[in-house]
Motif scaffolding. Structure first.
Motif, PDB file in Angstrom:
ATOM      1  N   LEU A   1       0.819  -1.705  -0.355  1.00 14.56           N
ATOM      2  CA  LEU A   1      -0.075   0.318   0.264  1.00 14.56           C
ATOM      3  C   LEU A   1       0.704   1.455   0.065  1.00 14.56           C
ATOM      4  CD1 LEU A   1      -3.008  -1.230   2.754  1.00 14.56           C
ATOM      5  CD2 LEU A   1      -3.082  -0.965   0.036  1.00 14.56           C
TER       6      LEU A   1
ATOM      7  N   MET B   1      -6.597  -5.294   6.139  1.00 11.98           N
ATOM      8  CA  MET B   1      -5.175  -5.350   6.168  1.00 11.98           C
ATOM      9  C   MET B   1      -5.223  -5.043   7.739  1.00 11.98           C
ATOM     10  SD  MET B   1      -2.430  -2.181   5.966  1.00 11.98           S
ATOM     11  CE  MET B   1      -1.646  -1.724   6.810  1.00 11.98           C
TER      12      MET B   1
ATOM     13  N   THR C   1       1.015  -8.355  12.100  1.00 10.41           N
ATOM     14  CA  THR C   1       1.237  -9.587  11.347  1.00 10.41           C
ATOM     15  C   THR C   1       3.122  -9.426  12.233  1.00 10.41           C
ATOM     16  OG1 THR C   1       1.135  -8.146   8.739  1.00 10.41           O
ATOM     17  CG2 THR C   1       3.108 -10.024   9.018  1.00 10.41           C
TER      18      THR C   1
ATOM     19  N   PHE D   1       6.310 -11.544  13.729  1.00  9.87           N
ATOM     20  CA  PHE D   1       7.098 -13.034  13.402  1.00  9.87           C
ATOM     21  C   PHE D   1       7.524 -13.091  14.867  1.00  9.87           C
ATOM     22  CE2 PHE D   1       6.848 -10.475   9.755  1.00  9.87           C
ATOM     23  CZ  PHE D   1       6.776 -11.432   8.868  1.00  9.87           C
TER      24      PHE D   1
HETATM   25  P1  2BA Z   1      -1.517  -7.716   6.120  1.00 12.47           P
HETATM   26  O1  2BA Z   1      -1.286  -9.053   5.287  1.00 12.47           O
HETATM   27  O2  2BA Z   1      -2.286  -7.217   6.941  1.00 12.47           O
HETATM   28  O3  2BA Z   1      -0.223  -6.898   5.933  1.00 12.47           O
HETATM   29  C1  2BA Z   1      -0.261  -5.401   6.591  1.00 12.47           C
HETATM   30  C2  2BA Z   1       1.818  -4.750   6.119  1.00 12.47           C
HETATM   31  O4  2BA Z   1       1.978  -5.618   7.390  1.00 12.47           O
HETATM   32  C3  2BA Z   1       2.294  -4.909   5.259  1.00 12.47           C
HETATM   33  O5  2BA Z   1       1.536  -4.040   4.882  1.00 12.47           O
HETATM   34  C4  2BA Z   1       3.414  -5.321   5.494  1.00 12.47           C
HETATM   35  O6  2BA Z   1       4.245  -3.811   5.877  1.00 12.47           O
HETATM   36  C5  2BA Z   1       3.669  -6.079   6.538  1.00 12.47           C
HETATM   37  N1  2BA Z   1       3.449  -7.928   6.353  1.00 12.47           N
HETATM   38  C6  2BA Z   1       2.954  -9.130   5.936  1.00 12.47           C
HETATM   39  N2  2BA Z   1       2.688  -9.378   5.464  1.00 12.47           N
HETATM   40  C7  2BA Z   1       4.680  -9.538   5.219  1.00 12.47           C
HETATM   41  C8  2BA Z   1       5.018 -10.538   5.374  1.00 12.47           C
HETATM   42  N3  2BA Z   1       5.434 -11.986   4.609  1.00 12.47           N
HETATM   43  N4  2BA Z   1       6.159  -9.656   5.480  1.00 12.47           N
HETATM   44  C9  2BA Z   1       7.221  -9.002   5.437  1.00 12.47           C
HETATM   45  N5  2BA Z   1       5.544  -7.742   6.062  1.00 12.47           N
HETATM   46  C10 2BA Z   1       4.594  -8.109   5.954  1.00 12.47           C
HETATM   47  P2  2BA Z   1       1.188  -3.682   3.449  1.00 12.47           P
HETATM   48  O7  2BA Z   1       2.411  -4.567   2.576  1.00 12.47           O
HETATM   49  O8  2BA Z   1       0.670  -1.917   2.708  1.00 12.47           O
HETATM   50  O9  2BA Z   1      -0.239  -4.619   2.817  1.00 12.47           O
HETATM   51  C11 2BA Z   1      -1.353  -3.691   2.807  1.00 12.47           C
HETATM   52  C12 2BA Z   1      -2.587  -4.468   2.745  1.00 12.47           C
HETATM   53  O10 2BA Z   1      -2.134  -5.466   1.468  1.00 12.47           O
HETATM   54  C13 2BA Z   1      -1.986  -6.548   3.686  1.00 12.47           C
HETATM   55  O11 2BA Z   1      -2.183  -6.988   4.309  1.00 12.47           O
HETATM   56  C14 2BA Z   1      -2.343  -7.560   2.400  1.00 12.47           C
HETATM   57  O12 2BA Z   1      -4.237  -7.913   2.799  1.00 12.47           O
HETATM   58  C15 2BA Z   1      -2.255  -6.798   1.057  1.00 12.47           C
HETATM   59  N6  2BA Z   1      -1.253  -7.340   0.473  1.00 12.47           N
HETATM   60  C16 2BA Z   1       0.100  -6.925   0.627  1.00 12.47           C
HETATM   61  N7  2BA Z   1       0.720  -7.506  -0.530  1.00 12.47           N
HETATM   62  C17 2BA Z   1      -0.043  -8.250  -1.206  1.00 12.47           C
HETATM   63  C18 2BA Z   1       0.163  -8.954  -2.304  1.00 12.47           C
HETATM   64  N8  2BA Z   1       0.939  -9.082  -2.914  1.00 12.47           N
HETATM   65  N9  2BA Z   1      -0.545  -8.970  -3.234  1.00 12.47           N
HETATM   66  C19 2BA Z   1      -2.245  -9.438  -2.868  1.00 12.47           C
HETATM   67  N10 2BA Z   1      -2.902  -8.530  -1.534  1.00 12.47           N
HETATM   68  C20 2BA Z   1      -1.864  -8.099  -0.548  1.00 12.47           C
END
Ligand code: 2BA
Length: 109
Positions: free
Chosen positions: A37, A93, A97, A99
Motif C-alpha cells: 500500500l 489489512m 502481522t 514474526f
Molecule cells: P496485511 O497482510 O495485514 O499486512 C499489513 C502490513 O504488514 C503490510 O503492509 C506489510 O508492511 C507487513 N507485512 C505483511 N506480511 C508481511 C510479510 N510476509 N513480510 C514482511 N512484511 C509483511 P502492506 O505491504 O502495505 O500490505 C497491506 C495489505 O495489502 C496486506 O495486509 C494485504 O492484505 C495486502 N497485500 C500485501 N501484499 C499483497 C500482495 N502481494 N498481493 C495482494 N495483497 C497484498
C-alpha cells in the motif's frame, strides 16, 4: 529467548504499547512503510522469554483489529482512454502481522 517483530496499524499503536507496558515488556517502536500500500505502519521489536510469547500475542489479539483500506489503481501509461477511471481495490489489512524469532544471544553493554 525470542524476538517478536510485529507490524501493526498506526492507529493501534497506543493501546498496544499501553498493554505491553502494563505487562512489563521492553519495546522498540519503528516507523515503517508497507511495501504494497506504501502507507505508514509501525513495527515493534520485543525481546521476551519463551514463556512470555503467548502474553504478547494475546495483547496483539486484543488491541489490533483488521481494517478495509482502498488502494488507488493507476491505469498503465497510454491506456486511460475515453475517461475510463479504474476502480480502487479494497484490501483487508491487519490486525497485526507477527514474526517470532529465536534469539541466539542477548547482551546489553
Ligand atoms: P496485511 O497482510 O495485514 O499486512 C499489513 C502490513 O504488514 C503490510 O503492509 C506489510 O508492511 C507487513 N507485512 C505483511 N506480511 C508481511 C510479510 N510476509 N513480510 C514482511 N512484511 C509483511 P502492506 O505491504 O502495505 O500490505 C497491506 C495489505 O495489502 C496486506 O495486509 C494485504 O492484505 C495486502 N497485500 C500485501 N501484499 C499483497 C500482495 N502481494 N498481493 C495482494 N495483497 C497484498
Amino acid at each position: 529467548m525470542k524476538l517478536i517483530v510485529a507490524i501493526i496499524h498506526d492507529d493501534d499503536v497506543n493501546n498496544t504499547l499501553d498493554n505491553l507496558r502494563e505487562q512489563g515488556h521492553f519495546v522498540t517502536k519503528l516507523s515503517s512503510t508497507g511495501g504494497f500500500l506504501r502507507t505508514g505502519n509501525t513495527t515493534l521489536l520485543i525481546g521476551v522469554e519463551d514463556e512470555q510469547v503467548e502474553g504478547v500475542l494475546k495483547s496483539f489479539e486484543n488491541t489490533c483489529r483488521s481494517r478495509r483500506q482502498l488502494m488507488p489503481v493507476c491505469a498503465p501509461y497510454g491506456t486511460a482512454q475515453g475517461g475510463f477511471i479504474p476502480k480502487p481495490i479494497e484490501v483487508v489489512m491487519g490486525g497485526a502481522t507477527v514474526f517470532v524469532l529465536d534469539v541466539e544471544q542477548f547482551k546489553k553493554f
